[in-house]
Design an enzyme around this catalytic site. Structure first.
Site, mmCIF file in Angstrom:
data_model
loop_
_atom_site.group_PDB
_atom_site.id
_atom_site.type_symbol
_atom_site.label_atom_id
_atom_site.label_comp_id
_atom_site.label_asym_id
_atom_site.label_seq_id
_atom_site.Cartn_x
_atom_site.Cartn_y
_atom_site.Cartn_z
ATOM 1 N N HIS A 182 7.307 1.607 19.158
ATOM 2 C CA HIS A 182 6.155 2.019 18.333
ATOM 3 C C HIS A 182 6.215 3.529 18.027
ATOM 4 C CE1 HIS A 182 1.822 0.679 17.217
ATOM 5 N NE2 HIS A 182 2.283 1.581 16.357
ATOM 6 N N ILE A 183 7.340 3.918 17.430
ATOM 7 C CA ILE A 183 7.550 5.344 17.127
ATOM 8 C C ILE A 183 7.733 5.586 15.629
ATOM 9 C CG2 ILE A 183 8.524 6.130 19.334
ATOM 10 C CD1 ILE A 183 11.341 5.619 18.048
ATOM 11 N N GLY A 192 0.853 -1.191 0.000
ATOM 12 C CA GLY A 192 0.000 0.000 0.000
ATOM 13 C C GLY A 192 0.886 1.237 0.000
ATOM 14 N N ARG A 193 0.407 2.297 0.629
ATOM 15 C CA ARG A 193 1.166 3.561 0.603
ATOM 16 C C ARG A 193 2.552 3.402 1.238
ATOM 17 N NH1 ARG A 193 -3.899 5.101 2.389
ATOM 18 N NH2 ARG A 193 -5.056 6.377 0.920
ATOM 19 N N ILE A 194 2.598 2.756 2.424
ATOM 20 C CA ILE A 194 3.882 2.657 3.129
ATOM 21 C C ILE A 194 4.819 1.690 2.397
ATOM 22 C CG2 ILE A 194 5.023 2.040 5.303
ATOM 23 C CD1 ILE A 194 2.416 2.895 6.743
ATOM 24 N N GLU A 204 2.020 -5.662 23.046
ATOM 25 C CA GLU A 204 2.473 -4.321 23.385
ATOM 26 C C GLU A 204 1.784 -3.760 24.624
ATOM 27 O OE1 GLU A 204 3.092 -2.521 19.455
ATOM 28 O OE2 GLU A 204 2.583 -0.649 20.466
ATOM 29 N N ARG A 264 1.848 -4.147 12.612
ATOM 30 C CA ARG A 264 1.266 -4.452 13.912
ATOM 31 C C ARG A 264 1.948 -5.695 14.449
ATOM 32 N NH1 ARG A 264 -0.139 -0.019 14.096
ATOM 33 N NH2 ARG A 264 -2.218 0.853 14.305
HETATM 34 C C1 GLV Z 1 0.666 3.593 14.091
HETATM 35 O O1 GLV Z 1 0.968 2.468 14.317
HETATM 36 C C2 GLV Z 1 -0.466 3.954 13.291
HETATM 37 O O2 GLV Z 1 -1.275 3.073 12.965
HETATM 38 O O3 GLV Z 1 -0.607 5.144 12.973
#
Ligand code: GLV
Length: 323
Positions: A288-289, A157-159, A270, A241
């Site tokens: 998770h940053i 997808g986008r990422i 988490e 995730r």
């Molecule tokens: C971070 O994990 C988000 O979903 O924005």
């Protein structure tokens, strides 16, 4: 006057947007995620019209039941696996996310993990700080070059597309990808090759980066069997995730040399880590940053606030989660 509850402090610009519309805005006073019980308590004390929620807030029937006045839960996140969408649909509640906020940054973070692993950046830093550096050593902490290697993407997808762009243009990598739908952009712009199964990608990749949402179908997508298909010289990167990976299977794979290393920004349980994970030297972990830049965090604040404003002004928030 509309009342909005924000479940955790966010950048001021989002709060100002809501207050400028004349809405009353309450922000959780806690500097930590709320438990579901605490969230329910807040929603019972006032009749809110909207909630601006975090990915750590479990929003399901229990929450919908106590807050019938809430018309929208606007997630401050790209992901929205914390929502029970089916239940919300039945009740006509809007659920939104911030699909455009932080995309580039998450991709950069995936790359930070890739480079930290292949350059031994974290181990090297610890080595120097511990006073172990006695001078140049040709054999010390030899890493792995990424130029010309195969970058495997599970999810394009986008990422995923941005991770591919950096890999192809910056490092001359060959891109192999799997997704449930083909992505013409990634193929034409970055010369990526589509493979019809996850397994196809795992077998040939030197670096595997995960970019899928957490769904029933992607839970433990990376399990013992799939990890075994990866090359023993390969790295696994997860900025999606935590539960997409069976974390205890990953610990075992890292320990036994089934794969060479892993870069993780997200965790199955988490904020807890699976037993043994943090003792391993071949894993780089961040809390998770991946989307955490000032720019992205402000964009996400504006986008989640705008979804609430859109609902109240036009009945049509832009980023509705459809499941
Ligand atoms: C971070 O994990 C988000 O979903 O924005």
């Amino acid at each position: 006057m509309k009342k909005v509850f924000i479940t955790r402090k966010i950048p001021e610009n989002g709060i100002t947007m809501l207050r400028d519309k004349g809405y009353e805005v309450d922000v959780s006073p806690h500097e930590r995620p709320l438990t579901q019980e605490e969230l329910i308590n807040f929603l019972e004390t006032r009749q809110y019209d909207a909630v601006l929620s975090m990915l750590s807030d479990k929003i399901d029937a229990k929450v919908y039941d106590v807050a019938p006045s809430v018309k929208i839960f606007a997630n401050y996140a790209i992901g929205y696996d914390n929502f029970d969408i089916t239940e919300a649909k039945k009740r006509g509640i809007f659920l939104t996310n911030t699909p455009h906020g932080g995309v580039d940054r998450v991709a950069e973070h995936a790359w930070a993990l890739i480079l930290a692993l292949t350059c031994h950046a974290v181990e090297g830093d610890e080595y120097v700080r511990a006073g172990k550096f006695t001078g140049f050593d040709p054999m010390l902490l030899q890493g792995t070059i990424v130029r010309g290697k195969v970058l495997g993407l599970i999810g394009a997808g986008r990422i995923g597309t941005e991770v591919a762009r950096i890999g192809a243009l910056g490092f001359g990598m060959r891109i192999a990808y799997y997704d449930i739908v083909r992505n013409e952009k990634i193929e034409s712009l970055h010369n990526a090759t589509y493979w019809p199964t996850v397994e196809d990608v795992l077998k040939q990749s030197d670096i595997v980066s995960l970019h899928v949402p957490l769904l029933d179908t992607t839970h433990h997508l990376m399990n013992v069997e799939k990890l075994r298909l990866m090359k023993p010289t390969a790295y696994l990167i997860n900025t999606s995730r935590g539960a997409v990976v069976d974390e205890s299977a990953l610990v075992e794979a890292l320990r036994s040399g089934t794969i060479l290393g892993a870069g993780l920004d997200v965790f199955e349980h988490e904020p807890a880590l699976s037993e043994g994970l943090k003792e391993l030297r071949n894993v780089v972990i961040t809390p998770h940053i991946a989307s955490s830049t000032i720019e992205a965090r402000m964009d996400m604040a504006a986008m989640s606030a705008q979804n609430i404003i859109d609902l109240f002004e036009s009945g049509k928030p832009r980023d509705v989660c459809t499941g």
